[in-house]
Design a protein around this motif. Structure first.
Motif, PDB file in Angstrom:
ATOM      1  N   VAL A 118       0.834  -1.208   0.000  1.00  0.00           N
ATOM      2  CA  VAL A 118       0.000   0.000   0.000  1.00  0.00           C
ATOM      3  C   VAL A 118       0.865   1.252   0.000  1.00  0.00           C
ATOM      4  N   ALA A 119       1.982   1.217   0.724  1.00  0.00           N
ATOM      5  CA  ALA A 119       2.869   2.380   0.788  1.00  0.00           C
ATOM      6  C   ALA A 119       3.390   2.743  -0.593  1.00  0.00           C
ATOM      7  N   GLY A 120       3.625   1.737  -1.431  1.00  0.00           N
ATOM      8  CA  GLY A 120       4.037   2.007  -2.798  1.00  0.00           C
ATOM      9  C   GLY A 120       5.492   2.405  -2.967  1.00  0.00           C
ATOM     10  N   VAL A 121       6.372   1.866  -2.151  1.00  0.00           N
ATOM     11  CA  VAL A 121       7.798   2.163  -2.267  1.00  0.00           C
ATOM     12  C   VAL A 121       8.411   1.213  -3.281  1.00  0.00           C
ATOM     13  N   MET A 133       8.674   8.413  -2.749  1.00  0.00           N
ATOM     14  CA  MET A 133       7.368   7.911  -2.306  1.00  0.00           C
ATOM     15  C   MET A 133       6.667   8.928  -1.413  1.00  0.00           C
ATOM     16  N   ILE A 134       7.365   9.484  -0.440  1.00  0.00           N
ATOM     17  CA  ILE A 134       6.727  10.420   0.479  1.00  0.00           C
ATOM     18  C   ILE A 134       6.342  11.705  -0.247  1.00  0.00           C
ATOM     19  N   ASP A 135       7.147  12.110  -1.220  1.00  0.00           N
ATOM     20  CA  ASP A 135       6.809  13.297  -2.016  1.00  0.00           C
ATOM     21  C   ASP A 135       5.576  13.048  -2.877  1.00  0.00           C
ATOM     22  N   THR A 136       5.508  11.884  -3.489  1.00  0.00           N
ATOM     23  CA  THR A 136       4.336  11.535  -4.293  1.00  0.00           C
ATOM     24  C   THR A 136       3.084  11.480  -3.418  1.00  0.00           C
ATOM     25  N   THR A 137       3.257  10.954  -2.211  1.00  0.00           N
ATOM     26  CA  THR A 137       2.130  10.876  -1.284  1.00  0.00           C
ATOM     27  C   THR A 137       1.618  12.270  -0.937  1.00  0.00           C
ATOM     28  N   LEU A 138       2.509  13.183  -0.551  1.00  0.00           N
ATOM     29  CA  LEU A 138       2.064  14.528  -0.183  1.00  0.00           C
ATOM     30  C   LEU A 138       1.553  15.316  -1.374  1.00  0.00           C
ATOM     31  N   GLN A 143      -3.976  15.960  -5.894  1.00  0.00           N
ATOM     32  CA  GLN A 143      -4.268  15.131  -7.055  1.00  0.00           C
ATOM     33  C   GLN A 143      -5.237  13.980  -6.800  1.00  0.00           C
ATOM     34  N   ARG A 144      -5.332  13.534  -5.560  1.00  0.00           N
ATOM     35  CA  ARG A 144      -6.154  12.357  -5.257  1.00  0.00           C
ATOM     36  C   ARG A 144      -7.065  12.643  -4.076  1.00  0.00           C
ATOM     37  N   ASP A 145      -7.892  11.665  -3.759  1.00  0.00           N
ATOM     38  CA  ASP A 145      -8.713  11.773  -2.555  1.00  0.00           C
ATOM     39  C   ASP A 145      -7.796  11.831  -1.343  1.00  0.00           C
ATOM     40  N   PHE A 146      -8.152  12.675  -0.399  1.00  0.00           N
ATOM     41  CA  PHE A 146      -7.331  12.844   0.795  1.00  0.00           C
ATOM     42  C   PHE A 146      -7.240  11.547   1.589  1.00  0.00           C
ATOM     43  N   ALA A 147      -8.287  10.744   1.583  1.00  0.00           N
ATOM     44  CA  ALA A 147      -8.257   9.462   2.285  1.00  0.00           C
ATOM     45  C   ALA A 147      -7.159   8.560   1.722  1.00  0.00           C
ATOM     46  N   ASP A 148      -6.967   8.577   0.406  1.00  0.00           N
ATOM     47  CA  ASP A 148      -5.900   7.776  -0.208  1.00  0.00           C
ATOM     48  C   ASP A 148      -4.530   8.221   0.281  1.00  0.00           C
ATOM     49  N   VAL A 149      -4.339   9.537   0.374  1.00  0.00           N
ATOM     50  CA  VAL A 149      -3.073  10.084   0.871  1.00  0.00           C
ATOM     51  C   VAL A 149      -2.822   9.590   2.293  1.00  0.00           C
TER      52      VAL A 149
END
Length: 195
Positions: A118-121, A133-138, A143-149
């Motif tokens: 799920v973390a996607g590393v 990964m952390i930059d893409t997440t923030l 860009q995405r639903d906040f719940a996904d972040v």
């Protein structure tokens, strides 16, 4: 024993209080912090400007982590402001200690398989991959639903917590609590948008 005569307290005029110099009203600070968090999360997603994601990502660098701490560090974990604070602190840690983050993530990968996915590393995880990964997440705030972040950041923190526990790091519990807070906030966001 002598008794002092009772005197009725005097009522001070409003000017007395208006003229006093004091700190900022905490309620006003909290309200402004909540409003800023809502504008950042809800407003960024409604924008078509591609540079918004970059500005959201670099907010701690441009405004300073101390400024964000003044705004959001006291906010509850289940609020937009509290979530943003936790996300920016997590990012600051990964960027400030990428080798330590990599070692802890690597140590937790085998015992937190689902969270690792799920973390996607990228595999194998290195300092550059964790920072990406952390930059893409923030950046996903815009860009995405906040719940996904929140779920992705929670999964990353869960793997790190497992790695810390495996290495008998006393801060393992702290990272596990962060993971659980982000996950709980994500579920609340899915049910009814956080405020």
């Amino acid at each position: 024993m002598s008794q002092r005569p009772h005197r009725k307290p005097t009522v001070q005029a409003a000017q007395f209080f208006d003229g006093r110099i004091g700190g900022t009203d905490p309620a006003l600070v909290s309200e402004a912090a909540d409003r800023a968090a809502a504008l950042l999360v809800r407003g960024a997603r409604s924008s078509d400007d591609e540079q918004i994601a970059q500005r959201v990502l670099l907010l701690a660098e441009t405004e300073g982590l101390e400024t964000l701490a003044d705004l959001w560090s006291g906010a509850p974990a289940d609020s937009l402001a509290g979530c943003l604070w936790r996300l920016y602190v997590l990012r600051a840690w990964v960027h400030g200690s990428p080798h330590q983050a990599t070692q802890q993530f690597e140590a937790g990968r085998t015992s937190a398989q689902v969270a690792r996915v799920v973390a996607g590393v990228a595999d194998p995880p290195g300092p550059d991959q964790l920072k990406a990964m952390i930059d893409t997440t923030l950046a996903g705030i815009a860009q995405r639903d906040f719940a996904d972040v929140l779920l992705r950041a929670s999964a990353f923190a869960r793997v790190v917590a497992a790695g810390r526990a495996h290495r008998q790091d006393p801060d393992a519990h702290q990272m596990l609590v962060l993971s659980e807070q982000l996950e709980a906030a994500a579920h609340q966001e899915l049910e009814s948008p956080l405020a």
